[in-house]
Design an enzyme around this catalytic site. Structure first.
Site, PDB file in Angstrom:
ATOM      1  N   HIS A  50       0.851  -1.191   0.000  1.00  0.00           N
ATOM      2  CA  HIS A  50       0.000   0.000   0.000  1.00  0.00           C
ATOM      3  C   HIS A  50       0.886   1.240   0.000  1.00  0.00           C
ATOM      4  O   HIS A  50       1.693   1.431   0.915  1.00  0.00           O
ATOM      5  CB  HIS A  50      -0.909  -0.009   1.230  1.00  0.00           C
ATOM      6  N   ASP A  74       0.525   5.257  -0.120  1.00  0.00           N
ATOM      7  CA  ASP A  74      -0.322   6.446  -0.123  1.00  0.00           C
ATOM      8  C   ASP A  74       0.190   7.405  -1.189  1.00  0.00           C
ATOM      9  O   ASP A  74       1.367   7.790  -1.174  1.00  0.00           O
ATOM     10  CB  ASP A  74      -0.298   7.113   1.249  1.00  0.00           C
ATOM     11  N   ASP A 127      -7.785   1.277   2.861  1.00  0.00           N
ATOM     12  CA  ASP A 127      -7.359   2.225   3.896  1.00  0.00           C
ATOM     13  C   ASP A 127      -8.068   3.566   3.798  1.00  0.00           C
ATOM     14  O   ASP A 127      -7.454   4.604   3.965  1.00  0.00           O
ATOM     15  CB  ASP A 127      -5.839   2.445   3.799  1.00  0.00           C
ATOM     16  N   HIS A 130      -7.206   9.356  -0.392  1.00  0.00           N
ATOM     17  CA  HIS A 130      -7.819   9.290   0.934  1.00  0.00           C
ATOM     18  C   HIS A 130      -7.013   9.919   2.069  1.00  0.00           C
ATOM     19  O   HIS A 130      -7.414   9.803   3.234  1.00  0.00           O
ATOM     20  CB  HIS A 130      -8.174   7.836   1.285  1.00  0.00           C
TER      21      HIS A 130
END
Length: 1044
Positions: A266, A268, A378, A583
């Site tokens: 993951h 970001d 997430d 997000h």
């Protein structure tokens, strides 16, 4: 046996604790490394031939970096400051006596590095991601080059940015970095394999529990291995490994739980680091994945976010080509189907569709297939409209884990069907280990088994392994751990898998699965509905701007052969907007650098969007200007909403002043301002002796005290009062806002205990506009010694709501500002707008599930109604809100200090409105009025008076909203229009258009026509049928003016 003459080894009674600690110390990285196994992982070492570097504030490409002047540096020296880049040049010479050995470059530092060899990236180096060595050769051969030159691109930030006192603290700009280790070393692969054996056995002994026979078997086997192992004699290692194999070779029964392991990383797209650094994080992480795939043929890796693929394609084409090769093998697997992993609450409905449209089209073009699963592990909650949007974009499967963060209630399922507000269902899975960044340890696999809340229904779970958030991804050690747990008695079966295999296994048990209906509300991070108000305002305004550009460009395109629909530029602007919906950006939980990037992107969208809007209107309206000479000029008013609007607009007056006029504009069309339009009931503004004011427009009567608070809000025709006696509406209140940890993310329940009304008047209420077509009054309040608020309360003729145009100069710390509207309404539920619809939430706290939603989100409106009457609050850029009892509250501003100490500090402008109504909010037109507040009319001066009015589209039913008009992605002669049912009912309606349409057909959200779903063109238009909250897309094939 007695008398045999053999010496018997005495059986020692083992104490569990001492045996466990004995094994722990034998593999410890801290204790007894001079004589334990861990201390033998690396053998002989050699210094580098030379090490030099240079420092730059820019993130420059390899080709430019290698041309720079490098200067010598020694291990231990400090360099760089936060966000700078250092390039290291390494020359090395591998000793020939190391022939046949595995040789590593060992590299340890605080930042993130990437090794370059032969002008290509080959591996990431991050101590936080357990990647501190680069394999120079698996087995040194005489024919291999022993002298090499490598480069390391070093980012002066860690996996989690450069926070000062904590991970989420604002970055420390003065932080310096150092290199703790840079050397050649022999890597003892046999020691590594033995260490992994010990780790798995130790994990079984520790986590299976004392009541489990298998725990003791693993412990005793590990203890025996210590006895057999002479760390100075590698020839003893195979004996120890055979003991481990005897344990791992004992297989499970057929009923054992199956864990589908998938590599994951993951990243970001921005968070505690800026967008530009994410590009390098992707490269560092993914090149390491590719290297692992070259050595591990069964390794599979899942990867989301088309934007990140596009970054790597643009900046690292060689790496991208390898990714595509492994994707063809089904091992590097694109998932998710969206442009980024966006926030799940705040983007508008059309934005959410564009996330899928841009993402799915990218994956189809680059990898030859669409994603069949939505991957959003997430984000901070999940809209109840997601299932329909997924289904419309070719996706029937969903994976996340974030609801495991719930502060109050444990979500009751891991595998279930999720049903949206329209009835669409998707298969959903929450990995039971409650993480998307596992390390492949025994305890994680056991947690996956034990925490599965759907035991007996389904016997499969997913396990995502690899360092994440800041990138990093899987390691060889993780793969080695998992391989030993493939089918070991006492542990769940662990198999390397793919999303397709995993979800297919779940679907075999679908008849046993439960269904969750409605939103997946995260009981945490509810401050993200409000933090960084300027980012949220930018998002709402740019969504509206692109809506208008597409609509007017489509109309211009349909009427003028010379007009070129700006598809490429619109795609670029949409992708910028979608990127900012990531997000941690749109929610405001990012550092200052990211917020500045976001605001710069919004400015770019506004500038380019306004240019496109002007061009579209000039083309659409150009013919109207041709015979203006000698004729009186007027102002053309353009309406981009799909219903007729009667509103007050401003126009130029004498001497550069502005005057007001009232205009009725056709649905999605235009007309000129007419001086002779009958005036509606005029607005009156009356002051009373106590300094309060009353404004009326024939629909509403608004009474305000000198502090700007509403003492009365009355519907004149029915004389129905909206403000309870003894209460004030438009009451500003401020609360202490100190969360437990996640500063920018969380508003805690206990903040409600610190309510303080804002009561100090700086400037009492006074008249701005005395009435007629518009009346307004203005006042100012002191919020604190540092912050002030100025508000103009505006009432227009013929308008069913009163507007509150608000300016706040905000300089607070850990405070939250809200405005309250007590309503003379009693209802157990309030209604909140979401994407393409609405839902209800309780106004009481009967259960823990109710109480946990003390702060919620909505889009353009929320409504509190009882039978026959209600009050709606509308807004132009706010999302956080709540209704408790009869008090409606809109959250306006926060002031967190981490990870951005400047979040929300400064000047803010926003508007909200109050709309009392008779009947239901559907009957009263609340939904339309919320659109009106958010989508202003456009004015074009210089057209001749008397131009005929024109309407491009209209819809027969007030329940159906025509949301979007755009050019089709794959047909230059077609438009796509998107409509949805907004009231929550079944309806048939007619779509009418003045455009030259020759064919119409339903299509899905990816604009693929439905087979056998053509729509007949009739005199009344196109007939459409909707079920509650259904979203439909219609493909309109145009007959172009130059067509035969």
């Amino acid at each position: 046996m007695a008398g045999s003459g053999q010496l018997l080894q005495p059986v020692v009674l083992k104490h569990r604790r001492t045996a466990l600690e004995r094994v722990e110390k034998f593999v410890s990285e801290v204790y007894f490394t001079d004589c334990n196994l861990r201390g033998r992982l690396f053998g002989d070492t050699r210094s580098l031939e030379s090490l030099s570097f240079f420092e730059t504030p820019e993130r420059i490409p390899y080709e430019e970096a290698v041309r720079q002047e490098f200067r010598p540096i020694k291990v231990g020296e400090s360099f760089g400051r936060t966000w700078k880049t250092c390039w290291f040049k390494i020359t090395l010479n591998i000793p020939r006596e190391w022939a046949g050995k595995e040789v590593h470059l060992r590299w340890e530092s605080e930042g993130e590095g990437m090794v370059w060899k032969d002008a290509q990236p080959v591996q990431g180096l991050t101590r936080e991601g357990e990647k501190t060595s680069y394999i120079l050769t698996d087995r040194l051969k005489e024919t291999e080059p022993h002298s090499l030159t490598l480069f390391v691109e070093f980012a002066c930030n860690g996996l989690f940015g450069a926070g000062g006192s904590s991970m989420i603290a604002p970055p420390n700009p003065d932080k310096t970095f150092s290199l703790q280790k840079a050397e050649l070393a022999v890597f003892n692969r046999d020691v590594h394999e033995l260490l992994v054996d010990f780790e798995i056995l130790l994990g079984m002994a520790q986590h299976l529990g004392e009541e489990n026979q298998r725990s003791f078997q693993a412990l005793y086997a590990a203890n025996q291995m210590v006895n057999l192992c002479d760390v100075t004699d590698p020839s003893t290692f195979p004996l120890a490994r055979n003991v481990a194999r005897s344990v791992f070779g004992q297989k499970n029964g057929d009923s054992q739980h199956v864990i589908h392991a998938m590599g994951h990383c993951h990243i970001d797209s921005a968070w505690l680091w800026p967008y530009e650094e994410t590009i390098r994080k992707c490269a560092r992480s993914w090149v390491t994945v590719v290297r692992l795939m070259e050595k591990n043929p069964d390794f599979t890796f899942v990867c989301s976010q088309a934007q990140q693929f596009e970054w790597v394609k643009s900046h690292y084409p060689g790496l991208y080509a390898k990714i595509q090769d492994f994707a063809k093998e089904g091992r590097f697997i694109p998932v998710g189907g969206t442009w980024v992993e966006m926030d799940g609450n705040l983007p508008g409905g059309e934005s959410m569709i564009r996330q899928f449209l841009q993402g799915q089209r990218f994956f189809q073009q680059e990898f030859g297939k669409l994603c069949s699963e939505f991957w959003l592990p997430d984000t901070f909650g999940y809209s109840a409209q997601f299932p329909q949007l997924m289904r419309g974009c070719g996706i029937g499967r969903f994976l996340t884990q974030k609801l495991s963060w719930n502060l109050v209630n444990t979500f009751p399922h891991n595998t279930f069907f999720w049903e949206g507000i329209d009835g669409s269902r998707v298969l959903a899975h929450f990995p039971p280990a409650d993480s998307y960044g596992l390390a492949g340890r025994v305890e994680e696999m056991l947690k996956t088994l034990k925490s599965n809340r759907d035991k007996g229904r389904v016997n499969h779970s997913a396990a995502l392994f690899g360092f994440g958030d800041g990138g990093g991804g899987p390691t060889q050690k993780m793969l080695d751990r998992l391989s030993r747990m493939a089918d070991t008695d006492g542990l769940p079966r662990v198999q390397m898998s793919t999303p397709e295999r995993f979800f297919s296994a779940l679907e075999e048990a679908e008849s046993q699965l439960c269904t969750w209906v409605g939103e997946l509300f995260l009981e945490l991070h509810n401050g993200t509905y409000t933090t960084h108000g300027q980012i949220k305002k930018g998002n709402r305004e740019c969504e509206r701007l692109l809506h208008d550009v597409e609509a007017l460009s489509s109309l211009a395109f349909s009427r003028k052969t010379s007009f070129q629909y700006p598809s490429a530029e619109l795609q670029r602007l949409w992708r910028l907007l979608l990127l900012n919906q990531f997000h941690d950006v749109l929610p405001g939980s990012c550092i200052q650098l990211v917020a500045e990037d976001a605001m710069r992107y919004y400015a770019e969208i506004r500038e380019a969007g306004e240019r496109l809007l002007t061009g579209a209107m000039q083309s659409l309206l150009g013919d109207l200007f041709e015979d203006v000479q000698g004729r009186p000029e007027s102002i053309l008013v353009v309406n981009t909403l799909p219903w007729e609007r009667t509103e007050v607009v401003s126009k130029p007056g004498p001497g550069g002043s502005e005057t007001l006029a009232v205009v009725t504009v056709p649905s999605m069309g235009y007309c000129t301002l007419q001086e002779s339009v009958p005036l509606p009931h005029p607005v009156t503004v009356t002051k009373t002796a106590d300094g309060s004011f009353t404004m009326e427009n024939g629909i509403l009567r608004v009474r305000l005290d000198p502090a700007g608070r509403l003492t009365s809000l009355c519907l004149i025709p029915s004389e129905r009062e909206a403000v309870p006696e003894g209460h004030y509406a438009n009451q500003f209140v401020i609360f202490d806002d100190v969360p437990l940890y996640w500063d920018a993310w969380d508003v805690m329940d206990y903040h409600l205990e610190t309510r303080k009304p804002v009561a100090e008047v700086l400037t009492p209420l006074d008249v701005v506009l005395p009435g007629g077509l518009r009346g307004s009054v203005k006042f100012s309040l002191r919020i604190s010694e540092k912050s002030t608020l100025t508000q103009e309360v505006v009432l227009d003729a013929a308008c069913p709501f009163v507007r509150f145009r608000t300016q706040v100069d905000w300089h607070e710390a850990h405070k939250i500002l809200k405005v309250e509207f007590p309503a003379r309404v009693r209802s157990p539920n309030a209604t909140y707008e979401i994407q393409f619809g609405h839902l209800q939430r309780p106004t009481h706290w009967n259960t823990s599930w109710d109480w946990a939603r003390f702060e919620v989100w909505s889009h353009k409106w929320m409504d509190l109604s009882e039978h026959g009457f209600g009050v709606a609050l509308l807004n132009d850029c706010k999302y956080g809100c709540s209704v408790r009892g009869h008090v409606m509250s809109l959250s306006l501003l926060r002031a967190p200090k981490s990870p951005d100490a400047t979040a929300d500090i400064g000047r803010h402008e926003f508007t909200y409105a109050a709309m009392p109504h008779v009947g239901s909010f559907q009957e009263a037109g609340v939904i339309r009025q919320a659109y009106v507040l958010n989508v202003p009319l456009h004015k074009v001066p210089g057209v001749p008076e008397g131009c005929p009015a024109w309407s491009a589209f209209s819809v027969g039913s007030p329940a159906v909203v025509l949301e979007t008009v755009k050019q089709a992605e794959d047909r230059a002669d077609a438009l796509v229009i998107r409509l949805y049912e907004s009231h929550g009912g079944t309806v048939e309606t007619w779509l009418r258009t003045a455009l030259p349409v020759q064919e119409a057909a339903l299509c899905d959200l990816l604009e693929r026509p439905h087979p056998q779903r053509s729509l007949p063109l009739e005199e009344r238009g196109v007939k459409l049928s909707f079920t509650p909250f259904q979203v439909q897309s219609v493909l309109l094939i145009l007959k172009r003016p130059d067509s035969p």
